[in-house]
Scaffold this motif. Structure first.
Motif, PDB file in Angstrom:
ATOM      1  N   ILE A 113      35.100  37.713  49.188  1.00 46.51           N
ATOM      2  CA  ILE A 113      36.557  37.890  49.192  1.00 46.51           C
ATOM      3  C   ILE A 113      36.923  38.709  47.960  1.00 46.51           C
ATOM      4  O   ILE A 113      36.474  38.421  46.858  1.00 46.51           O
ATOM      5  N   THR A 114      37.738  39.741  48.150  1.00 47.26           N
ATOM      6  CA  THR A 114      38.060  40.631  47.033  1.00 47.26           C
ATOM      7  C   THR A 114      39.511  40.530  46.574  1.00 47.26           C
ATOM      8  O   THR A 114      39.901  41.212  45.640  1.00 47.26           O
ATOM      9  N   ARG A 115      40.291  39.690  47.230  1.00 44.15           N
ATOM     10  CA  ARG A 115      41.686  39.510  46.817  1.00 44.15           C
ATOM     11  C   ARG A 115      42.002  38.015  46.793  1.00 44.15           C
ATOM     12  O   ARG A 115      41.777  37.307  47.767  1.00 44.15           O
ATOM     13  N   VAL A 116      42.504  37.559  45.665  1.00 43.94           N
ATOM     14  CA  VAL A 116      42.877  36.156  45.493  1.00 43.94           C
ATOM     15  C   VAL A 116      44.363  36.106  45.208  1.00 43.94           C
ATOM     16  O   VAL A 116      44.884  36.931  44.443  1.00 43.94           O
ATOM     17  N   TRP A 117      45.069  35.171  45.839  1.00 43.99           N
ATOM     18  CA  TRP A 117      46.483  35.011  45.512  1.00 43.99           C
ATOM     19  C   TRP A 117      46.783  33.549  45.261  1.00 43.99           C
ATOM     20  O   TRP A 117      46.075  32.657  45.716  1.00 43.99           O
ATOM     21  N   LEU A 118      47.823  33.332  44.489  1.00 46.84           N
ATOM     22  CA  LEU A 118      48.259  31.981  44.167  1.00 46.84           C
ATOM     23  C   LEU A 118      49.768  31.989  44.022  1.00 46.84           C
ATOM     24  O   LEU A 118      50.398  33.033  43.919  1.00 46.84           O
ATOM     25  N   LEU A 170      45.165  36.469  32.801  1.00 43.68           N
ATOM     26  CA  LEU A 170      43.922  36.523  33.568  1.00 43.68           C
ATOM     27  C   LEU A 170      43.883  37.702  34.540  1.00 43.68           C
ATOM     28  O   LEU A 170      42.924  37.865  35.283  1.00 43.68           O
ATOM     29  N   GLY A 171      44.941  38.516  34.540  1.00 43.62           N
ATOM     30  CA  GLY A 171      44.948  39.727  35.349  1.00 43.62           C
ATOM     31  C   GLY A 171      45.684  39.623  36.676  1.00 43.62           C
ATOM     32  O   GLY A 171      45.647  40.556  37.468  1.00 43.62           O
ATOM     33  N   TYR A 172      46.346  38.500  36.930  1.00 48.12           N
ATOM     34  CA  TYR A 172      47.121  38.356  38.164  1.00 48.12           C
ATOM     35  C   TYR A 172      48.462  39.047  37.993  1.00 48.12           C
ATOM     36  O   TYR A 172      49.039  39.053  36.906  1.00 48.12           O
ATOM     37  N   GLN A 173      48.950  39.643  39.084  1.00 50.07           N
ATOM     38  CA  GLN A 173      50.235  40.328  39.057  1.00 50.07           C
ATOM     39  C   GLN A 173      51.129  39.767  40.159  1.00 50.07           C
ATOM     40  O   GLN A 173      50.675  39.543  41.284  1.00 50.07           O
ATOM     41  N   GLN A 174      52.389  39.579  39.827  1.00 53.33           N
ATOM     42  CA  GLN A 174      53.345  39.084  40.821  1.00 53.33           C
ATOM     43  C   GLN A 174      53.612  40.166  41.856  1.00 53.33           C
ATOM     44  O   GLN A 174      53.801  41.328  41.512  1.00 53.33           O
ATOM     45  N   PHE A 175      53.601  39.775  43.137  1.00 50.86           N
ATOM     46  CA  PHE A 175      53.886  40.756  44.185  1.00 50.86           C
ATOM     47  C   PHE A 175      54.926  40.288  45.190  1.00 50.86           C
ATOM     48  O   PHE A 175      55.356  41.069  46.034  1.00 50.86           O
ATOM     49  N   ASP A 176      55.375  39.031  45.094  1.00 53.67           N
ATOM     50  CA  ASP A 176      56.374  38.551  46.053  1.00 53.67           C
ATOM     51  C   ASP A 176      57.038  37.296  45.522  1.00 53.67           C
ATOM     52  O   ASP A 176      56.545  36.673  44.578  1.00 53.67           O
ATOM     53  N   LEU A 205      59.297  30.301  44.632  1.00 53.70           N
ATOM     54  CA  LEU A 205      57.871  30.453  44.361  1.00 53.70           C
ATOM     55  C   LEU A 205      57.587  31.917  44.071  1.00 53.70           C
ATOM     56  O   LEU A 205      58.057  32.802  44.793  1.00 53.70           O
ATOM     57  N   LEU A 206      56.839  32.161  43.025  1.00 52.08           N
ATOM     58  CA  LEU A 206      56.374  33.502  42.707  1.00 52.08           C
ATOM     59  C   LEU A 206      54.941  33.610  43.216  1.00 52.08           C
ATOM     60  O   LEU A 206      54.117  32.719  42.972  1.00 52.08           O
ATOM     61  N   ILE A 207      54.646  34.673  43.909  1.00 56.42           N
ATOM     62  CA  ILE A 207      53.307  34.874  44.454  1.00 56.42           C
ATOM     63  C   ILE A 207      52.579  35.918  43.613  1.00 56.42           C
ATOM     64  O   ILE A 207      53.088  37.026  43.407  1.00 56.42           O
ATOM     65  N   PHE A 208      51.418  35.542  43.113  1.00 51.90           N
ATOM     66  CA  PHE A 208      50.598  36.410  42.280  1.00 51.90           C
ATOM     67  C   PHE A 208      49.319  36.749  43.024  1.00 51.90           C
ATOM     68  O   PHE A 208      48.830  35.964  43.829  1.00 51.90           O
ATOM     69  N   GLU A 209      48.760  37.919  42.700  1.00 50.56           N
ATOM     70  CA  GLU A 209      47.482  38.318  43.288  1.00 50.56           C
ATOM     71  C   GLU A 209      46.610  38.989  42.243  1.00 50.56           C
ATOM     72  O   GLU A 209      47.084  39.471  41.224  1.00 50.56           O
ATOM     73  N   LYS A 210      45.309  38.990  42.563  1.00 56.83           N
ATOM     74  CA  LYS A 210      44.340  39.696  41.729  1.00 56.83           C
ATOM     75  C   LYS A 210      43.286  40.263  42.659  1.00 56.83           C
ATOM     76  O   LYS A 210      42.774  39.565  43.533  1.00 56.83           O
ATOM     77  N   HIS A 211      42.981  41.535  42.457  1.00 54.59           N
ATOM     78  CA  HIS A 211      41.922  42.180  43.219  1.00 54.59           C
ATOM     79  C   HIS A 211      40.629  42.068  42.403  1.00 54.59           C
ATOM     80  O   HIS A 211      40.580  42.470  41.251  1.00 54.59           O
ATOM     81  N   LEU A 212      39.620  41.505  43.030  1.00 60.85           N
ATOM     82  CA  LEU A 212      38.342  41.289  42.362  1.00 60.85           C
ATOM     83  C   LEU A 212      37.419  42.466  42.644  1.00 60.85           C
ATOM     84  O   LEU A 212      37.442  43.059  43.709  1.00 60.85           O
ATOM     85  N   HIS A 213      36.556  42.774  41.681  1.00 61.30           N
ATOM     86  CA  HIS A 213      35.634  43.909  41.829  1.00 61.30           C
ATOM     87  C   HIS A 213      34.210  43.416  41.764  1.00 61.30           C
ATOM     88  O   HIS A 213      33.829  42.584  41.062  1.00 61.30           O
TER      89      HIS A 213
END
Length: 55
Positions: A11-16, A32-38, A47-55
């Motif tokens: 999995i390359t994208r994690v959201w919380l 930790l590198g998460y960015q709010q997107f919604d 609720l704020l939704i954050f995501e991080k794209h993993l490499h």
């Protein structure tokens, strides 16, 4: 957790999500590198939704 989902689950994208009034958690997630997107309304809160794209 990030290493596990990337290496084992491929999995390359994690959201919380986090409530808007939880500024401490938001700060940690951003460090930790998460960015709010919604944002999503939930039970008279936001609720704020954050995501991080993993490499």
């Amino acid at each position: 957790m990030e290493k596990y989902v990337l290496e084992e689950l491929r999995i390359t994208r994690v959201w919380l999500d986090v409530f808007a009034d939880n500024t401490r958690a938001q700060h940690i997630y951003q460090k930790l590198g998460y960015q709010q997107f919604d944002t999503i309304p939930y039970d008279n809160k936001i609720l704020l939704i954050f995501e991080k794209h993993l490499h």
